[in-house]
Enzyme design. Structure first.
Site, mmCIF file in Angstrom:
data_model
loop_
_atom_site.group_PDB
_atom_site.id
_atom_site.type_symbol
_atom_site.label_atom_id
_atom_site.label_comp_id
_atom_site.label_asym_id
_atom_site.label_seq_id
_atom_site.Cartn_x
_atom_site.Cartn_y
_atom_site.Cartn_z
ATOM 1 N N LYS A 1 -2.958 -3.474 1.486
ATOM 2 C CA LYS A 1 -3.073 -2.249 2.039
ATOM 3 C C LYS A 1 -2.289 -2.250 3.416
ATOM 4 C CE LYS A 1 -5.605 1.242 3.878
ATOM 5 N NZ LYS A 1 -5.198 1.737 5.031
ATOM 6 N N ARG B 1 3.134 5.593 7.340
ATOM 7 C CA ARG B 1 3.746 6.181 6.416
ATOM 8 C C ARG B 1 4.976 7.139 6.245
ATOM 9 N NH1 ARG B 1 -0.200 8.365 2.081
ATOM 10 N NH2 ARG B 1 1.073 8.065 0.238
ATOM 11 N N ARG C 1 4.221 11.048 7.954
ATOM 12 C CA ARG C 1 3.489 12.028 7.529
ATOM 13 C C ARG C 1 3.124 12.824 7.720
ATOM 14 N NH1 ARG C 1 -1.545 8.744 6.206
ATOM 15 N NH2 ARG C 1 -3.559 9.707 6.022
ATOM 16 N N GLU D 1 5.253 2.579 3.673
ATOM 17 C CA GLU D 1 4.773 2.104 4.410
ATOM 18 C C GLU D 1 5.192 1.385 5.795
ATOM 19 O OE1 GLU D 1 0.864 2.969 5.423
ATOM 20 O OE2 GLU D 1 0.556 2.105 6.766
ATOM 21 N N PHE E 1 5.671 2.065 -2.108
ATOM 22 C CA PHE E 1 5.022 0.990 -3.804
ATOM 23 C C PHE E 1 4.940 2.476 -4.710
ATOM 24 C CE2 PHE E 1 2.547 2.739 0.843
ATOM 25 C CZ PHE E 1 2.023 3.809 0.478
#
Ligand code: AMP
Length: 550
Positions: free
Chosen positions: A246, A251, A266, A295, A336
């Protein structure tokens, strides 16, 4: 449709308690609208003027609204502001002011829904040196022709706080009901197109048209979100899991078509110009036309370790001296997920398939992943994430579709236990002493199922002087009303706050309060729609009680 009809519908919904009753009201109206009115009506009802993916903004602050109203009612601007401060609800206050005017004015044109919309579009497009003057001119015209109740909703639409208590889910259900199509089909089309207004028009012509909706390049989709949970519970549910680090950054959603690309934050705002270095890195990472999800983090040049999230924020918010800051703060993307490739929409593919496509089509910056059914292996991965300076891990269901905007159980975040929640900043008190020219303590709200903001805490601790400066700069222009030493804000800003405990308390409307609330960070990447809900606070409270008893 007349704007007065729209206003009366809003008023009815506002005084309707039952969810099904609101859906009935809306679905009945939807059937009567033309194809042109339908998308505008739906967006307005959601409190939006433009679709969520659209970069367009109306660009009118509260002050311009006050000026226009003052002119129309023949009062001073200060009188208008005083009225608003007295009640706290700008829409209702302006309605009251226009009621007074109505008794004396002899002539006004009726406002049409589409005409108001077209005026809004015109205003959003006005630029250049005298743009404020031009915007004011159009606003004056609108308010001069508005009936009091219309002014209530025009004000709220412009200030982005319609708050009539009907959530997105209910409007979606009303569209499904009106045109007799499955709610799931409406939801799916909405997730892909990110515009429920447009989806309503398609729903009208049947489920077949809804199914044709695809994700499109340069039209950002909402980002899939994560929940809190545990490795053990998720393993039990899924059997086998994918796990990734993480990353503690910001983002992004990257869209690429040939050599053209854009990056969205985001909140779906375009940020390409602030981070051209990241844009180039991503352009070089794939030859395909694609939408990638990931990210961005900041890296310490010397150690290669991640830097705190605040560094990334500084780069993302930057409009000037982008070059200079590029040298100072080195950013790296971590990809991701993949949402679309060469025209093929991937949101209905299981994550394992998307991951395969991602690793085959993107050569660099793909976030490493492990797949395991063993709790020990995943826990070891978690420890290595922390040792490498990351926030924790994300564990993900391999069979899950990509669900835009959904905080589902398919993505679970695992990080060290600090209890925090994201809350909207709805007001503040002025500081004291040397902080008198800054906001000192902030009033925070969660939201209920219908999206209403409910006060739940104040926070004053943990905010550096530097951050107080940043906050003052950000918030001073979105003050809606002011009385004595408190102000209220347009709800646009999100704080992450830490706390020791949740307590039942009559102090705040939520019925709960946070013990020892402490500012952790500005969640510049989050919108008010994504804050903690009253329901989840109740759930946290129940869990906490269980823990304390156990
Ligand atoms: P939170 O903001 O605490 O709800 O955590 C979810 C956020 O973690 C996402 O919205 C991403 O911005 C971020 N994130 C970092 N690494 C990942 C990852 N590997 N997968 C998904 N989200 C990630």
């Amino acid at each position: 449709m007349q704007f007065s009809e729209f206003s009366e519908i809003c008023d009815r919904i506002e005084s309707t308690r039952g969810r099904l009753d609101s859906i009935d009201i809306v679905s009945g109206v939807l059937k009567t609208l033309t194809d042109e009115e339908l998308p505008v009506f739906v967006r307005f009802l959601m409190g939006r003027i433009f679709p969520d993916w659209s970069p367009e903004k109306i660009g009118i602050g509260p002050n311009l609204v006050y000026d226009a109203v003052a002119y129309v009612v023949g009062d001073s601007r200060n009188t208008v502001i005083r009225k608003i401060n007295a009640g706290g609800d700008a829409g209702r206050a302006i309605e009251g002011l226009l009621l007074k005017k109505e008794q004396t004015s002899f002539f006004s044109e009726t406002l049409d829904l589409l005409e108001v919309y077209n005026d809004f579009i015109y205003i959003s497009g006005v630029g250049g040196g005298s743009s404020q003057k031009e915007k004011l001119k159009v606003l004056k015209k609108i308010f001069a022709n508005a009936k009091p109740i219309e002014a209530r909703y025009i004000t709220r639409l412009i200030l982005g706080e319609l708050r009539i208590g009907i959530g997105e889910g209910n409007i979606r259900d009303a569209v499904a009901k009106a045109f007799d199509v499955p709610a799931a089909a409406v939801e799916h089309a909405f997730q892909a197109s990110n515009d429920l207004g447009e989806v309503a028009v398609l729903a009208k012509s049947g489920v077949g048209d809804l199914e044709t909706v695809r994700v499109e390049l340069f039209r950002p989709v909402k980002m899939m979100l994560a929940r809190q949970g545990t490795i053990a519970a998720m393993l039990e549910e899924e059997g086998v899991l994918a796990a990734e680090y993480k990353y503690d950054g910001t983002r992004f959603q990257f869209h690429k078509k040939g050599s053209e690309c854009r990056i969205y934050s985001r909140k779906l705002e375009e940020v390409t110009k602030a981070i051209p270095d990241v844009a180039n890195m991503l352009l070089e990472a794939t030859t395909h036309d694609a939408i990638l999800d990931g990210e961005v983090i900041a890296i310490d040049e010397d150690t290669g370790r991640p830097l705190p999230f605040q560094y990334v924020l500084r780069r993302f918010r930057r409009k000037h001296d982008v070059e200079g800051h590029m040298q100072k703060i080195r950013l790296v993307p971590n990809i991701f997920d993949i949402i679309c490739i060469d025209g093929r929409t991937l949101i209905d593919e299981p994550f394992s398939e998307r991951r395969k496509i991602l690793t085959e089509s993107v050569s660099k910056f793909v976030a490493p992943q492990i797949v395991s059914d063993d709790i020990g292996t995943i826990e070891a991965f978690y420890r290595s994430a922390l040792a490498d300076g990351h926030e924790g891990i994300m564990i993900k269901s391999r069979s899950a579709h990509y669900t835009p905007g959904v905080r589902g159980k398919e993505w679970v975040k695992i990080k060290p236990a600090v209890d925090t929640m994201d809350l909207a900043v709805i007001g503040a008190e002025w500081g004291e002493g040397k902080r008198a020219k800054h906001f000192g303590s902030f009033l925070l709200a969660c939201r209920d199922e219908l999206g209403e903001l409910i006060p739940v805490s104040k926070v004053a601790t943990g905010i550096s002087d530097d951050m107080l400066d940043i906050l003052y700069d950000m918030l001073k222009d979105i003050v809606i009303s002011e009385s004595k030493n408190t102000v209220t804000f347009e709800p646009d800003t999100v704080f992450e706050v830490g706390y020791a405990e949740i307590q039942k308390s009559p102090t705040y409307e939520a019925g709960y309060a946070l013990r020892f609330p402490r500012f952790i960070r500005l969640r510049d990447d989050k919108s008010v729609e994504e804050i903690e809900t009253l329901q989840s606070i109740e759930a946290r409270f129940a869990e906490q009680t269980k823990r304390l008893q156990g």
